[in-house]
Structure formats: structure tokens, C-alpha cells
Design a protein around this motif. Structure first.
Motif, PDB file in Angstrom:
ATOM      1  N   ILE B 161       0.835  -1.204   0.000  1.00  0.00           N
ATOM      2  CA  ILE B 161       0.000   0.000   0.000  1.00  0.00           C
ATOM      3  C   ILE B 161       0.869   1.252   0.000  1.00  0.00           C
ATOM      4  N   ILE B 162       1.917   1.232   0.825  1.00  0.00           N
ATOM      5  CA  ILE B 162       2.781   2.417   0.921  1.00  0.00           C
ATOM      6  C   ILE B 162       3.414   2.718  -0.443  1.00  0.00           C
ATOM      7  N   ALA B 163       3.710   1.663  -1.203  1.00  0.00           N
ATOM      8  CA  ALA B 163       4.304   1.857  -2.536  1.00  0.00           C
ATOM      9  C   ALA B 163       3.352   2.606  -3.474  1.00  0.00           C
ATOM     10  N   GLN B 164       2.055   2.510  -3.209  1.00  0.00           N
ATOM     11  CA  GLN B 164       1.055   3.173  -4.070  1.00  0.00           C
ATOM     12  C   GLN B 164       0.579   4.499  -3.497  1.00  0.00           C
ATOM     13  N   ARG B 165       1.071   4.832  -2.315  1.00  0.00           N
ATOM     14  CA  ARG B 165       0.503   5.956  -1.571  1.00  0.00           C
ATOM     15  C   ARG B 165       1.037   7.277  -2.109  1.00  0.00           C
ATOM     16  N   ASP B 166       0.174   8.238  -2.206  1.00  0.00           N
ATOM     17  CA  ASP B 166       0.577   9.585  -2.616  1.00  0.00           C
ATOM     18  C   ASP B 166       0.664  10.418  -1.336  1.00  0.00           C
ATOM     19  N   SER B 167       1.886  10.734  -0.936  1.00  0.00           N
ATOM     20  CA  SER B 167       2.015  11.355   0.395  1.00  0.00           C
ATOM     21  C   SER B 167       1.662  12.840   0.383  1.00  0.00           C
ATOM     22  N   SER B 168       1.276  13.340  -0.810  1.00  0.00           N
ATOM     23  CA  SER B 168       0.814  14.737  -0.821  1.00  0.00           C
ATOM     24  C   SER B 168      -0.623  14.840  -0.317  1.00  0.00           C
ATOM     25  N   MET B 169      -1.293  13.693  -0.201  1.00  0.00           N
ATOM     26  CA  MET B 169      -2.658  13.754   0.349  1.00  0.00           C
ATOM     27  C   MET B 169      -2.741  12.968   1.658  1.00  0.00           C
ATOM     28  N   ARG B 170      -3.852  13.159   2.381  1.00  0.00           N
ATOM     29  CA  ARG B 170      -4.066  12.387   3.601  1.00  0.00           C
ATOM     30  C   ARG B 170      -4.370  10.932   3.231  1.00  0.00           C
ATOM     31  N   ASN B 171      -3.872  10.024   4.040  1.00  0.00           N
ATOM     32  CA  ASN B 171      -4.066   8.596   3.767  1.00  0.00           C
ATOM     33  C   ASN B 171      -4.640   7.885   4.990  1.00  0.00           C
ATOM     34  N   VAL B 172      -5.738   7.219   4.764  1.00  0.00           N
ATOM     35  CA  VAL B 172      -6.421   6.461   5.817  1.00  0.00           C
ATOM     36  C   VAL B 172      -6.289   4.975   5.475  1.00  0.00           C
ATOM     37  N   LEU B 173      -5.996   4.162   6.491  1.00  0.00           N
ATOM     38  CA  LEU B 173      -5.882   2.719   6.276  1.00  0.00           C
ATOM     39  C   LEU B 173      -6.989   2.006   7.056  1.00  0.00           C
ATOM     40  N   ASP B 208      -2.482   8.674   8.332  1.00  0.00           N
ATOM     41  CA  ASP B 208      -3.125   9.762   9.077  1.00  0.00           C
ATOM     42  C   ASP B 208      -4.181   9.243  10.041  1.00  0.00           C
ATOM     43  N   TYR B 209      -4.799   8.135   9.662  1.00  0.00           N
ATOM     44  CA  TYR B 209      -5.728   7.483  10.582  1.00  0.00           C
ATOM     45  C   TYR B 209      -5.779   6.013  10.192  1.00  0.00           C
ATOM     46  N   VAL B 210      -5.914   5.145  11.197  1.00  0.00           N
ATOM     47  CA  VAL B 210      -6.033   3.716  10.920  1.00  0.00           C
ATOM     48  C   VAL B 210      -7.321   3.207  11.582  1.00  0.00           C
ATOM     49  N   ALA B 211      -8.256   2.784  10.738  1.00  0.00           N
ATOM     50  CA  ALA B 211      -9.569   2.315  11.198  1.00  0.00           C
ATOM     51  C   ALA B 211      -9.494   0.799  11.332  1.00  0.00           C
ATOM     52  N   LEU B 212      -9.441   0.328  12.569  1.00  0.00           N
ATOM     53  CA  LEU B 212      -9.255  -1.105  12.803  1.00  0.00           C
ATOM     54  C   LEU B 212     -10.567  -1.801  13.161  1.00  0.00           C
ATOM     55  N   GLY B 213     -10.616  -3.056  12.801  1.00  0.00           N
ATOM     56  CA  GLY B 213     -11.701  -3.930  13.231  1.00  0.00           C
ATOM     57  C   GLY B 213     -11.111  -5.202  13.799  1.00  0.00           C
ATOM     58  N   HIS B 214     -11.888  -5.971  14.463  1.00  0.00           N
ATOM     59  CA  HIS B 214     -11.648  -7.294  15.037  1.00  0.00           C
ATOM     60  C   HIS B 214     -11.887  -7.283  16.543  1.00  0.00           C
ATOM     61  N   LEU B 215     -11.243  -6.343  17.263  1.00  0.00           N
ATOM     62  CA  LEU B 215     -11.455  -6.311  18.713  1.00  0.00           C
ATOM     63  C   LEU B 215     -12.742  -5.543  19.011  1.00  0.00           C
ATOM     64  N   HIS B 216     -13.479  -6.043  19.986  1.00  0.00           N
ATOM     65  CA  HIS B 216     -14.841  -5.543  20.200  1.00  0.00           C
ATOM     66  C   HIS B 216     -14.918  -4.394  21.188  1.00  0.00           C
ATOM     67  N   GLN B 217     -13.782  -4.070  21.815  1.00  0.00           N
ATOM     68  CA  GLN B 217     -13.780  -2.949  22.759  1.00  0.00           C
ATOM     69  C   GLN B 217     -13.167  -1.721  22.079  1.00  0.00           C
ATOM     70  N   PRO B 218     -13.840  -0.570  22.140  1.00  0.00           N
ATOM     71  CA  PRO B 218     -13.269   0.641  21.538  1.00  0.00           C
ATOM     72  C   PRO B 218     -11.956   0.975  22.258  1.00  0.00           C
ATOM     73  N   GLN B 219     -10.902   1.261  21.509  1.00  0.00           N
ATOM     74  CA  GLN B 219      -9.597   1.532  22.125  1.00  0.00           C
ATOM     75  C   GLN B 219      -8.628   1.977  21.052  1.00  0.00           C
TER      76      GLN B 219
END
Lengths: 376, 376
Positions: B161-173, B208-219
Motif C-alpha cells: 500500500i505504501i508503494a502506491q501511496r501519494d504522500s501529498s494527500m491524507r491517507n487512511v488505512l 493519518d488514521y487507521v480504522a481497525l476492526g476485530h477487537l470488540h472494545q473501543p480503544q
């Protein structure tokens, strides 16, 4: 305005334990090749896209590939209705969102009365209405109408559509049903056990073309424009002589509908071959189609050791074996078939094949004695 | 640029044999109501949308409804990745066609490196990259890279993903994984049995932000912008004190990310109540939340006839019953718990409740004798 009418893909079907997915992919790839050479205005699939309501992943991937090629690369709209084998809700997920890309899945009674309207230079706008497959109970419940069988259910559904129809344009209807008097095959699942599943063709007469699904043999019933395209490929040995393919339909400016059957060829045909083992093995060596899916009827009158194994050395895809030569009484369908050979004769055949020599007198006597004891 | 980050909807889940679909629908309807009042630029679901790879029809219909409301009526793009509970191919059917309507399902490694790019007035273009859930074996096979565990698999994927990323814009994973050191709950299905399923948060630091799933407790873990939204609702009794909801994320012009937790309330909470039966029944009468899904721990030290039936007269949704008062030795987790009451005492309790009177001397003697015989 030209479109292809096809139905009964049954993606994900198994036949005698063999997955047909590669054959289905090959046949669909012929269809895509045709569309590349001869673009049409729409591709209609009149139900039974999948073989079951929860299709295997490979079937989903194959449909996905077809959609990518047809709606995506070729930009040809696809119009689908669920058949009795499909799960309507499952198939129609995100149907509203998919319209924007030219994939129209008519999966609910609400969607049924809102036609897909496509434009053509020759005949102007054409409305495509689809009836998602439903049993009489669902129709009775949804419309609160007196519905007792498939025929009265279809009457209610077609009336709903006719009420929304604009008769200034051409109207095409898509339905998955059993039109009374049409010819069925061995590979359709009955719509109704006990009750009547037949629908009169008269409901359909006022449409410009009716694209039917369910019956696997290409045919029309009642009028030439009320038509089954037949299934994508053969799904039973009894279909060995049916021509499988798709129907090319052209709505002309002058009025009449031009209809043409386009053949599609599965890599493996389903065929029945019949004869004595030795002869079949001999013929097979030079048979270019020896990898077809075969039902073999052996007419030999003596017992044969491991006939399936011997046949598969030459015909790798023998899927079913019958030995009518070993039976008597099969001519009388009501009488029970009996083995034509006695236990002793069968053992004698076996011994000869296993040992390369016949039973000698002493051995024969011993076998007779053992059989006598067992019969007591 | 504001978006909602949510995950682990588990549509179609059953809990102690009870379908949670109506609760899930109610919670999602709160989310839709919020979006109507407070439009955002995107809704992200970080995996485990369904509870299983072949979800029940009702779960499909519910997701269909949400998509119609969010992508359709509200015109808010949705970005989804499959989690370990989803079937990626099944979920991503027609993903290419759905993009046009703002439904982005990132279900393959190919789709992973092609970001969804959304525009905003404040921060310009923002790229959303999603990693479809995959086990190390799939990553090793697809990329022919040395991958032995989830951490090295994630390293390969993030590098792609980083190889395709344009760092002039915000990037969310967006990813569905177990970040090392984060807190799990009782309702997640382990990603790996035996092997290590943990992933270092360091792979994610440069987004810039990483939206994770799998764990059920917000953290969050490692940094405030590497975050689990937690599940849509509680899926085990041990989550009774977790705040469930979604995460509102704002990427600001100045740089920092603003994060806010928005509560969502299920019609039935999952709670544990503890006490003696009589007391719980008394409290229940005036408990406005007595229809919650309950685990009841009875502390009574005598045997009780049909406790579940008695409890359900007041608390209709008792789903599980424990009787710690009837056990001794539970304090020692290595020792086996034993019943605190003898067979005779249990029968005595039963008799008193069934007959409304205690055993008399003669009856008591008879029971003692029968028990002695049985123990032999």
C-alpha cells in the motif's frame, strides 16, 4: 434493438459428483466472445443463474467475472431475474446500487413493476419487465389476491405489469415458469409437488417478446415470441440431442421479431454410448470426444470384473454405468428386472477373468455346493 | 473531512440461541438517524460485517437496507473490508459495478492497492486504503514473500500500500487484525490457533488514521490515531461495561485528527445480575430494563425447582443461569468445583418446594435408604 435471451445457467451445478464449473466457464466465455464480435443492446438471463440459493464461492466468482466482462468491459446491460433455484434476496443484494452500472437484478415484486428502459435507434425505447420467481403462496400473501396455483399467480403478476405498461413502446417480459404444453427435460426441479405448476401462454400474448426460463430445451409455446432459450448446457444425459445455446432476438422497426438460435458448445458433451465392452474400448481409442461425460450401457451378457475401471482407461469421464445385458425383463416396465445370469455363471465369469482360466470340474462342484448352502 | 469508523457488525449473529437481528437493525437505525442529522463524508466498516461467510437471508436484507439508506438516500459513500467472519468473494460480488453508487467493497489484494479517493473542501483529496482480511498463508501464496505469521503478513501488505501511496494527500488505512497489546473480549473468534495472530502497531504509524476492526472494545493502541471503533453492540456478557458505538473522525486542515466516540444503544443490553432468587424477582418487577438479555447468577445455597421458569416470568430474556451458591471450591480455579449440598439436602429442598411441606421422619429415612442403595 438486439438482445440475447438466455436462462438456466445453474452455475455451481454438480453432475454425478463432478463439478461443472469449468465447463460453465468455457461456455460463458464463448458467449462473451460472441458479444465482443457482435455487440447487442442487452443480455437477459431468465432465472436459475445459480444452481442453489446459497451458491458455492466458485459460482459467485464466475458470475462476477461475466458481469465484469459484459457490463464492465463491453458496456452491455444485463437484466436478471431469480429462478426457482436462486435465492432472490441473496441474488438481489444491492440491486438498487447496481443499476447505475447496467446490472439490473429484478428480485422483488416492487422491482417487477418498474421496467428497465433501454433506448435504441431503430425502435426507440423498449421496456423490459421481469417477474422474480415466486410460488403461489408468496403471491397470495403479497397481493392479498385469490391465488390457488401458478396459473392464477401469474395472472395476478402479469396484470400488475400490464397496469404499468406504456403501450406506445415495445414491451418485453421475462419470467421463470412452466408454460402449459411445453416440453420438459430430466434436469429441471419441479416447481410444485402435487399441485399444478403449469401456466397458460395466454397471459403473455400481448407482449412483444417473452423471455422464459425454467425448461431446459429451447422451444416456443403458443406463439413464436413466447420462448424458452433453454439451458446454457446439457444437465442430464437425456438432453444429449438438444441443441444448447442462447437466443438472439431482434425487435425490428417494421414490427416482427427476428429470432435466431446461437449454438454454444460445452468442452465435455453429455452422451450415452451403448455396446459390448470390448467394442466400446476399441472405438474409444480413436474417439476424439472420448473425454465427454458419458453414460455407458454395456450390452455384454456375461459378468465383467471392474468394468468402470476398464472403461475409464479409455473414456476418463464415464459418470454412470448401466448393464442392460445382464438383466432380463426390462422390456416390461411394470415387471421387476431380474439378473439374466445365475450366481454360478457370474462366479464362473469372475473366476475366468481373475485367473485367466475356467473352473475345472472339481472347482465347479465346490462352488455349486457352497451356493446350495447359501441358498438354504 | 469527517467520517464514521465502525466495525464488527456481525449481522446475523445468534446469542445463546436468540437471533440478534432485530437489535442490530435498531442500532443501525440509530446510526442512520445520526447520519441524517450530521452528514459525514464517508462511512467505514472495518470488517466482520456479517457473522459468517454464508450469512442468513435476514442479515443480507438488513445490510441491503443500510446500503439503500446510506449510499442511496443519504448519498454517503460506504467503504467496507471483509473480516475474518466474512466470506471475501461472497461479500465482494459485483464490487466493480457497485463503486459507481458509492459502495466500495475492498475484497481482493488487487483492490487493496487502489485507494478510494474522496474529496473534501477542508483537506482536499483523501485516500482510503483497505486490507481485506487474509491469513498468512494467503499472503505468502499471493505475493510469494516470506511470511510466517500475521505480523510479517501485515508488513508485506502495508508495504504494498505504501508503494502506491501519494504522500501529498491524507491517507487512511482500514484493517481487520489484532494489534499487539490491545485488549480482547470474549466474543471475538481467534484468528490463529497456536500461531501468533498479533500485529505490531508500528506498521501503521505513517498513516493519518487507521480504522481497525476485530477487537470488540473501543480503544487505541500505540498512537491515538490507530484505533478500534469496537463492535456495533455487545456480543458477550463480559462486555457489559463496554461503551458500544461508532467513532467519529475528523481530519482537520491544521493536521491533528479529532476523534469522538458516539454511543449507540441496543434495545436489549447484555447484563449480569447476581443475588438470591427471591430478591432478584422482587427487584425485577420495578426494573425498567428487565427485558435485557441476562446472565443470572443465583447465590441461593439450597436447590431450587425450575429457577429458569420463575426468573423468566419477570425477566423474559434470561439467556443463561449460573448457580455459584450451589458450588464449593470455585475460589480455587485449579480445583474442581463440587456441589455444596448433599443429595439428601437437594431432595429435601425439592420435596419442600414440590409438596409445600418438609419430609417427615419416615420419609427422610426412606430417602436415606434409597440413596445408600444407589451409592453402592
Amino acid at each position: 434493438m438486439k438482445f440475447i435471451h438466455t436462462s438456466d445457467w445453474h452455475l455451481g451445478r454438480q453432475f454425478h459428483g463432478v463439478s461443472l464449473i469449468d465447463d460453465q466457464a468455457a461456455v460463458l466465455s464463448q458467449l462473451i466472445d460472441y458479444l465482443k464480435q457482435h455487440p447487442v443492446d442487452a443480455l437477459i438471463v431468465a432465472g436459475d443463474i445459480y444452481d442453489r440459493s446459497v451458491p458455492p464461492t466458485k459460482a459467485i466468482e464466475l458470475l462476477n467475472h461475466v458481469v465484469d466482462e459484459v457490463c464492465g468491459a463491453l458496456n452491455i446491460p444485463m437484466i436478471l431475474i431469480p429462478g426457482n433455484h436462486d435465492g432472490a434476496e441473496r441474488l438481489a443484494f444491492a440491486a438498487s446500487q447496481l443499476k447505475a452500472s447496467g446490472l439490473y437484478i429484478i428480485g422483488s415484486f416492487d422491482a417487477m413493476t418498474k421496467p428497465v428502459i433501454l433506448r435504441s435507434d431503430t425502435v426507440g425505447e423498449v421496456a423490459f419487465f421481469g417477474i422474480p420467481y415466486a410460488d403461489p403462496e408468496q403471491v397470495r400473501h403479497h397481493f392479498s389476491e385469490r391465488v390457488s396455483d401458478f396459473d392464477s399467480a401469474h395472472q395476478v403478476l402479469v396484470e400488475q405489469i400490464i397496469a404499468q405498461r406504456d403501450s406506445s413502446m415495445r414491451n418485453v417480459l421475462i419470467s421463470h415458469c412452466f408454460v402449459d404444453g411445453a416440453i420438459d427435460s430430466d434436469s429441471e426441479r419441479p416447481l410444485s409437488i402435487g399441485g399444478s405448476d403449469r401456466v397458460s401462454h395466454e397471459h403473455f400474448l400481448s407482449f412483444d417478446y417473452v423471455a422464459l426460463g425454467h425448461l431446459h430445451q429451447p422451444q416456443y409455446k403458443g406463439a413464436e415470441h413466447i420462448r424458452y432459450s433453454g439451458s446454457l448446457m446439457k444437465y442430464s444425459f437425456s438432453e444429449q440431442h438438444q441443441r444448447k445455446g442462447v437466443t438472439l432476438v431482434e425487435l425490428t422497426k417494421e414490427g416482427p421479431v427476428c429470432i435466431e438460435h446461437l449454438d454454444l458448445r460445452a468442452p465435455h458433451e453429455m452422451r450415452i454410448i451403448e455396446g459390448e465392452l470390448a467394442r466400446l474400448l476399441e472405438l474409444g481409442v480413436s474417439d476424439p470426444k472420448r473425454e465427454d461425460y458419458l453414460l455407458v450401457r454395456l450390452t455384454d451378457k456375461h459378468a465383467i470384473l471392474n468394468p468402470m475401471e476398464k472403461l475409464r482407461e479409455v473414456y476418463p469421464n464415464v459418470l454412470h454405468l448401466e448393464k442392460p445385458g445382464m438383466l432380463i425383463g426390462v422390456e416390461n416396465p411394470m415387471g421387476q428386472a431380474k439378473l439374466a445370469r445365475s450366481e454360478f455363471e457370474m462366479f464362473d465369469d469372475f473366476f475366468a477373468q481373475a485367473q485367466g482360466d475356467s473352473l475345472n470340474d472339481e472347482q465347479a462342484q465346490a462352488v455349486h455346493q457352497i451356493l446350495k448352502q447359501l441358498q438354504k
